[in-house]
Design an enzyme around this catalytic site. Structure first.
Site, PDB file in Angstrom:
ATOM      1  N   HIS A 182      31.113  14.368  15.298  1.00 35.80           N
ATOM      2  CA  HIS A 182      31.050  15.015  13.990  1.00 35.80           C
ATOM      3  C   HIS A 182      31.374  16.502  14.218  1.00 35.80           C
ATOM      4  O   HIS A 182      31.120  17.028  15.302  1.00 35.80           O
ATOM      5  CB  HIS A 182      29.608  14.857  13.492  1.00 35.80           C
ATOM      6  N   ASP A 190      23.434  14.119  20.260  1.00 35.97           N
ATOM      7  CA  ASP A 190      23.407  14.214  18.805  1.00 35.97           C
ATOM      8  C   ASP A 190      22.948  12.852  18.304  1.00 35.97           C
ATOM      9  O   ASP A 190      23.709  11.885  18.317  1.00 35.97           O
ATOM     10  CB  ASP A 190      24.805  14.567  18.289  1.00 35.97           C
ATOM     11  N   GLN A 220      22.607   9.935  13.860  1.00 35.02           N
ATOM     12  CA  GLN A 220      22.883   8.588  13.343  1.00 35.02           C
ATOM     13  C   GLN A 220      22.084   7.509  14.065  1.00 35.02           C
ATOM     14  O   GLN A 220      22.128   6.349  13.667  1.00 35.02           O
ATOM     15  CB  GLN A 220      24.382   8.268  13.466  1.00 35.02           C
ATOM     16  N   LYS A 250      18.418  11.866   6.910  1.00 40.35           N
ATOM     17  CA  LYS A 250      19.124  10.615   7.180  1.00 40.35           C
ATOM     18  C   LYS A 250      18.152   9.487   7.515  1.00 40.35           C
ATOM     19  O   LYS A 250      18.561   8.387   7.887  1.00 40.35           O
ATOM     20  CB  LYS A 250      20.117  10.801   8.336  1.00 40.35           C
ATOM     21  N   CYS A 278      33.823  14.452   8.186  1.00 41.10           N
ATOM     22  CA  CYS A 278      33.561  15.568   9.096  1.00 41.10           C
ATOM     23  C   CYS A 278      33.915  15.184  10.528  1.00 41.10           C
ATOM     24  O   CYS A 278      33.220  15.570  11.478  1.00 41.10           O
ATOM     25  CB  CYS A 278      32.114  16.042   9.031  1.00 41.10           C
TER      26      CYS A 278
END
Lengths: 415, 142
Positions: free
Chosen positions: A128, A206, A209, A232, A372
């Site tokens: 991203h 990261d 997600q 999220k 993104c």
């Protein structure tokens, strides 16, 4: 409709007030944009109101009862987050505004100190923008450079490529996402971290997600940094999390200066507060952190194993049905164990924005665009994709409506 | 509803765009994109005696953005620069027959006019800076 997963979708849907609303034309909302942000259960919304209605106060300083209650509620969430990802202690959990800010914090306070001319940071083509741009900025400042792991078939990262690049003596940091927000690819971050540590290179993950959708254990992964965000995973916007190993956080300089991050302030110098407060200058987002606590409770009640199981079932079903549609191209891994509940696709020559407009007629909220991730779009040689992403409240019935809508789009465009 | 948007004429211009390509000896060219949705348009202009002698576009993106660009080239071909200057948002939306586009999609429809206006800004930049400034002002369509 058969719901064979361990999650009772119909019962869960009752907890989300927004799922009762209707979209233009009277259709029920079918929310398939969960990789962007998820909906919020009533308990999260109520916990935020409850703070403002009953114990609104600033935290950490005052000794009156409201401040005590608010401080306790805020710090209790830090404990919940630490437990959620199995951090060794709560002082390894820093609250930020979002996952992007967490990554920027590491870029500014760690990478800026440890990178010099000629050094490299290794990321992947599936990142991203939030895990690309901070590294471009910091490497640009010091004359270092960015290296990319290439995306292979079905959006996979080749471990051989990693083995080779990680041995570059100039490499100072690896920063990778655990799950792609576009393709849903799950990366072998544990194995990658192990390999990086063998050559003494720290690893940032990261996890924006992944943490919402599966059990993530920072001690098991042994990563040095991890970023994710509350919104999220059923929580409110405005709350990000940075996990970092305590010994690393201790030697990092502060992020921004101000109140709450200090121990003593004199005219010309300041000693900084203990972890994690050193990184939380100013009044934090108290209400939303408290709301995030309610989101964690909700997800824990469902159980992350059940959540993952449900998502795998619905994604597998969606992939199967979508593959029946003539002219569809589906990106990303085909094997369920290697992917999350995100499906990116294109339908013939229908541009994703046109498709999203057509699907909106069915009440379907679907994402279209570059997500993104323009570096990945270039690699896939498309300017945009359509993306559906599922969460705990999505049902197979909703997938069926998605399929009808896609067939309608095909007919409208004469495919 | 999408049936009202994706009418035959829009799909026809999307699939068979008119005046698509480059002009090798263009007087001016301009490129812009919508950062949020990624639609891209390039416009090439050939001007003679203040008349649009030739106009071509290149681009990629959704049906609305590409059909709108294609229809815009037909609309301004052989027209005077003064009349092109006066074109506004509503002229375009009427031209493509989509007067009720929501805020999310209106940018797709107006991108080509924005790019056309900016190419005229370039065209006038050295010749007539005052007109250039005025057109630049008028190019803020959304």
């Amino acid at each position: 409709m058969l719901q064979s997963s361990t999650i009772d979708v119909e019962r869960i849907r009752q907890d989300f007030p927004i799922l009762q609303r209707r979209i233009k034309g009277g259709h029920k909302l079918i929310y398939l944009d969960n990789a962007a942000t998820t909906q919020k259960p009533r308990t999260v919304i109520d916990s935020i109101s409850n703070y403002y209605l009953n114990y609104n106060s600033n935290i950490h300083r005052a000794v009156h009862q409201l401040a005590e209650e608010a401080t306790f509620a805020y710090e209790d969430v830090r404990l919940k987050v630490a437990k959620l990802v199995n951090a060794r202690s709560a002082d390894e959990i820093v609250f930020t505004r979002n996952a992007t800010e967490s990554i920027n914090l590491v870029a500014k306070c760690w990478a800026r100190q440890h990178l010099s001319k000629g050094n490299k940071v290794l990321i992947t083509e599936i990142e991203h923008h939030s895990n690309i741009v901070p590294w471009q900025l910091v490497t640009g400042e010091v004359g270092a450079s960015l290296d990319y792991l290439l995306v292979g078939d079905e959006g996979r990262i080749e471990i051989e490529d990693f083995k080779q690049k990680v041995h570059d003596p100039e490499l100072k940091l690896v920063s990778i996402s655990q799950m792609s927000n576009v393709l849903g690819t799950i990366l072998p971050v544990k194995e990658m971290t192990k390999l990086a540590h063998k050559v003494n290179v720290p690893v940032m993950i990261d996890a924006a997600q992944s943490v919402p959708h599966m059990r993530v254990d920072v001690q098991d992964l042994d990563c040095d940094f991890m970023a994710f965000s509350a919104h999220k995973m059923l929580g409110p916007t405005g709350v990000g999390i940075l996990y970092a190993k305590r010994e690393i956080l201790e030697e990092m300089p502060p992020f921004i200066g101000g109140g709450d991050m200090i121990k003593e302030v004199h005219k010309h110098n300041t000693s900084f507060n203990d972890l994690p407060y050193k990184f939380e200058a100013g009044t934090p987002n108290i209400a939303d952190v408290i709301g995030f606590g309610a989101a964690i409770d909700y997800l824990n009640d469902l159980g992350f194993e059940s959540i993952r199981e449900h998502e795998m079932q619905i994604t597998e079903y969606a992939l199967e049905r979508m593959n029946e549609i003539r002219g569809i191209t589906i990106y990303g891994p085909h094997i369920m164990n290697e992917r999350g509940a995100v499906i990116s696709f294109n339908l013939g020559d229908i541009h994703p924005h046109d498709l999203a407009t057509i699907l909106n007629d069915f009440g379907i909220a679907m994402r279209s665009g570059h997500h993104c991730a323009q570096v990945l779009m270039e690699k896939l040689d498309v300017s945009a994709t359509s993306r559906v992403s599922f969460y705990v409240y999505n049902s197979k019935d909703e997938v069926n409506i998605l399929i009808d809508a896609l067939q309608r789009a095909r007919r409208l465009f004469g495919l | 509803l999408s049936e009202d948007i994706y009418r035959e004429i829009i799909l026809d211009h999307y699939r068979n765009p008119r005046n698509k390509g480059r002009i090798s000896d263009a007087d001016v060219s301009f490129h812009d994109s919508n950062p949020l949705c990624g639609d891209e348009i390039d416009i090439h202009l050939k001007v003679e005696d203040d008349i649009v002698k030739d106009i071509k576009f290149e681009g990629r993106g959704c049906a609305i953005s590409q059909a709108s660009a294609s229809m815009l080239t037909e609309m301004v071909m052989n027209k005077s620069l003064t009349s092109v200057r006066d074109l506004g948002k509503d002229d375009i939306l009427e031209n493509i027959g989509l007067v009720n586009l929501g805020p999310a999609r209106i940018k797709c429809a107006l991108l080509s006019l924005k790019v056309l206006k900016m190419s005229m800004v370039e065209y006038y930049a050295s010749k007539d800076p005052e007109s250039a400034a005025e057109i630049r002002e008028g190019s803020r369509l959304y």
